[in-house]
Structures are given as structure tokens and as C-alpha cells.
Motif scaffolding. Sequence first.
Motif, PDB file in Angstrom:
ATOM      1  N   PRO A  21     -15.241  -2.346   4.047  1.00 25.81           N
ATOM      2  CA  PRO A  21     -15.283  -1.829   2.686  1.00 25.81           C
ATOM      3  C   PRO A  21     -13.958  -2.023   1.952  1.00 25.81           C
ATOM      4  N   SER A  22     -14.051  -2.072   0.648  1.00 29.44           N
ATOM      5  CA  SER A  22     -12.855  -2.171  -0.182  1.00 29.44           C
ATOM      6  C   SER A  22     -11.965  -0.966   0.116  1.00 29.44           C
ATOM      7  N   GLY A  23     -10.707  -1.219   0.456  1.00 29.91           N
ATOM      8  CA  GLY A  23      -9.774  -0.138   0.758  1.00 29.91           C
ATOM      9  C   GLY A  23      -9.642   0.138   2.246  1.00 29.91           C
ATOM     10  N   SER A  24     -10.435  -0.563   3.078  1.00 28.66           N
ATOM     11  CA  SER A  24     -10.375  -0.297   4.525  1.00 28.66           C
ATOM     12  C   SER A  24      -9.092  -0.859   5.143  1.00 28.66           C
ATOM     13  N   GLY A  25      -8.448  -1.781   4.434  1.00 25.65           N
ATOM     14  CA  GLY A  25      -7.165  -2.296   4.930  1.00 25.65           C
ATOM     15  C   GLY A  25      -7.188  -3.756   5.357  1.00 25.65           C
ATOM     16  N   LYS A  26      -8.195  -4.505   4.896  1.00 26.69           N
ATOM     17  CA  LYS A  26      -8.308  -5.915   5.288  1.00 26.69           C
ATOM     18  C   LYS A  26      -7.051  -6.705   4.881  1.00 26.69           C
ATOM     19  N   SER A  27      -6.688  -6.612   3.605  1.00 31.79           N
ATOM     20  CA  SER A  27      -5.541  -7.400   3.115  1.00 31.79           C
ATOM     21  C   SER A  27      -4.270  -7.018   3.853  1.00 31.79           C
ATOM     22  N   THR A  28      -4.107  -5.722   4.128  1.00 35.55           N
ATOM     23  CA  THR A  28      -2.897  -5.250   4.808  1.00 35.55           C
ATOM     24  C   THR A  28      -2.822  -5.844   6.213  1.00 35.55           C
ATOM     25  N   ARG A  53      -5.486  -8.940 -11.273  1.00 31.75           N
ATOM     26  CA  ARG A  53      -4.732  -7.681 -11.311  1.00 31.75           C
ATOM     27  C   ARG A  53      -3.273  -8.056 -11.575  1.00 31.75           C
ATOM     28  N   ARG A 146      -3.819   3.293  -4.312  1.00 31.48           N
ATOM     29  CA  ARG A 146      -3.526   1.885  -4.616  1.00 31.48           C
ATOM     30  C   ARG A 146      -3.447   1.649  -6.115  1.00 31.48           C
TER      31      ARG A 146
HETATM   32  N1  LIG Z   1      -3.833   2.597   8.220  1.00 35.40           N
HETATM   33  C1  LIG Z   1      -3.533   2.859   6.952  1.00 35.40           C
HETATM   34  N2  LIG Z   1      -3.081   4.072   6.603  1.00 35.40           N
HETATM   35  C2  LIG Z   1      -2.801   4.382   5.319  1.00 35.40           C
HETATM   36  N3  LIG Z   1      -2.925   3.531   4.287  1.00 35.40           N
HETATM   37  C3  LIG Z   1      -3.379   2.288   4.564  1.00 35.40           C
HETATM   38  C4  LIG Z   1      -3.711   1.879   5.894  1.00 35.40           C
HETATM   39  N4  LIG Z   1      -4.135   0.587   5.848  1.00 35.40           N
HETATM   40  C5  LIG Z   1      -4.077   0.214   4.554  1.00 35.40           C
HETATM   41  N5  LIG Z   1      -3.613   1.227   3.779  1.00 35.40           N
HETATM   42  C6  LIG Z   1      -3.426   1.235   2.323  1.00 35.40           C
HETATM   43  O1  LIG Z   1      -4.743   1.395   1.783  1.00 35.40           O
HETATM   44  C7  LIG Z   1      -4.886   0.604   0.589  1.00 35.40           C
HETATM   45  C8  LIG Z   1      -6.067  -0.339   0.761  1.00 35.40           C
HETATM   46  O2  LIG Z   1      -5.716  -1.354   1.690  1.00 35.40           O
HETATM   47  P1  LIG Z   1      -6.026  -2.905   1.376  1.00 35.40           P
HETATM   48  O3  LIG Z   1      -5.656  -3.229  -0.034  1.00 35.40           O
HETATM   49  O4  LIG Z   1      -5.415  -3.678   2.487  1.00 35.40           O
HETATM   50  O5  LIG Z   1      -7.622  -2.841   1.513  1.00 35.40           O
HETATM   51  P2  LIG Z   1      -8.709  -4.014   1.389  1.00 35.40           P
HETATM   52  O6  LIG Z   1      -9.734  -3.720   2.436  1.00 35.40           O
HETATM   53  O7  LIG Z   1      -8.032  -5.331   1.462  1.00 35.40           O
HETATM   54  O8  LIG Z   1      -9.309  -3.749  -0.059  1.00 35.40           O
HETATM   55  P3  LIG Z   1     -10.038  -4.812  -1.097  1.00 35.40           P
HETATM   56  O9  LIG Z   1     -11.282  -5.273  -0.388  1.00 35.40           O
HETATM   57  O10 LIG Z   1     -10.321  -3.956  -2.289  1.00 35.40           O
HETATM   58  O11 LIG Z   1      -9.045  -5.902  -1.368  1.00 35.40           O
HETATM   59  C9  LIG Z   1      -3.572  -0.127   0.368  1.00 35.40           C
HETATM   60  O12 LIG Z   1      -2.824   0.552  -0.614  1.00 35.40           O
HETATM   61  C10 LIG Z   1      -2.894  -0.072   1.748  1.00 35.40           C
HETATM   62  O13 LIG Z   1      -1.478  -0.046   1.635  1.00 35.40           O
END
Ligand SMILES: Nc1ncnc2c1ncn2[C@@H]1O[C@H](COP(=O)(O)OP(=O)(O)OP(=O)(O)O)[C@@H](O)[C@H]1O
Length: 205
Positions: A21-28, A53, A146
Amino acid sequence: MQTDFSTMHPKLPRPLVFCGPSGSGKSTLVKRLMDDFPEKFGFTVSHTTRSPRPGEKHGQHYYFIDESDMKTAIANGDFIEHAVFSGNIYGTSFRAVEDIAKQGKIVLMDIDMQGVKQIKQTTLNPWCVFIHPPSLPELKERLLKRKTESEESLARRLAKAREEIKFGLTPNFDKTLVNDDLDKAYKELKKFVEENVLEIRIPTV
Ligand SMILES: Nc1ncnc2c1ncn2[C@@H]1O[C@H](COP(=O)(O)OP(=O)(O)OP(=O)(O)O)[C@@H](O)[C@H]1O
């Protein structure tokens, strides 16, 4: 019918696909992996009809394209997978995968559940990793922090998240991770990647 890549790139290594899901942390997590293995992986640049963005660069983060051009390219068969998310079209072009394969790198992709279903119909035979958030309230918290979403887009992402989390529980994935503690999740991901995707055997003695 399967899209056949085997004649195009007989030695193309299995791509590594991230879904969650969006926000799950994939990009990180993907960024940490790319930082650790810059020579091994190449991240496919997706096309999207959404607006950039702040700070996002055309050709680096996404290829930003208008909707009618994207629809034409999809109709021409230029895309391996595409999906509509939050009212915008996203997709990975054959060209984006070929560009990375030409550099001798493993293709790394971040795609949604519709994209995962489509790429599994090709001969690319990807490794699929699903990133779960610790909980829906925590997912909302992270997206709020975010500060990239409007109220409406946040609501749409959260509504979609329930369905995606269910998809993450299906046997489509070679590895599922819960991104609670980032360091812990990354360590588990790295181990999976080294032992499977890169096939590095670390001696235990
Ligand atoms: N384990 C964690 N604990 C706390 N915050 C986290 C963790 N992993 C990621 N984040 C933070 O949560 C937010 C969402 O992470 P990220 O942008 O990597 O999600 P995403 O899955 O890539 O979202 P999207 O699909 O919308 O691009 C970011 O601000 C990131 O810094």
C-alpha cells in the motif's frame, strides 16, 4: 497469452518487484537497497499521468505524460503493465526495462497489485516482495507525516490499502515483510535479496 521476453533478452535476470500500500515504505526500502548495491540494480522509471510532486524530476522519478499520450502508448503495446490509481494512470514501458537490462543490471520495480498480476503473465518471472504496514492507523500516520497527499488522495490511498493488504496475503509473493521497525525490515529484505535475488551464499562458520 504470455509476453515473451526470452528471445529479446535470453539472459535477463529475474526482476525484483515491490508491491504494497501507499505509505508502507516501498520507496524507503528500495532506496536503501539501491544505496547498498548501486552496481547490481537499476530502478525502472515509470510513466504517470499524475502531476509531479515538489522536487520530482521528469526521467528520474517518473516520466510525466499526459493522459491521451499515455492511452495511445498503451494501445500501441508499449507497456508491460499499467494501472489506474487514485485517478491517474501509472505504467512500466518495455523500453524502461530494456534500458536497465542493457546496463547488465537487475530490474527493480515498484508496482501496484494490478501491475503485479500483469507482469506475472510475462516470461520475466519476477521475484515479488510485498511490504505490509504495521497497521492501517500507522499507515495513515505515515502518509500524514509525509505531507504529500491532499485529504481526498489520502482517503483514496487508505481505502485501497485494505484491498492491497489482502492481496499481500495471497501466494503471489516470494517474500512478505512487515515494515514496523525500518532497520529490522531492511535487514530481512537484504537477507532475502542476497540469498535469492543475488544468490550470495554467506558462510555460517
Ligand atoms: N519503518 C518505518 N517507520 C516509520 N516511518 C517509516 C518507515 N518506513 C517508511 N517510513 C516513512 O513513511 C512514509 C511513507 O514511506 P514511503 O514513501 O517509502 O512509502 P511508499 O510505499 O513508497 O509510498 P507510495 O506508494 O505512496 O510512493 C515516508 O515518509 C517514510 O519516511
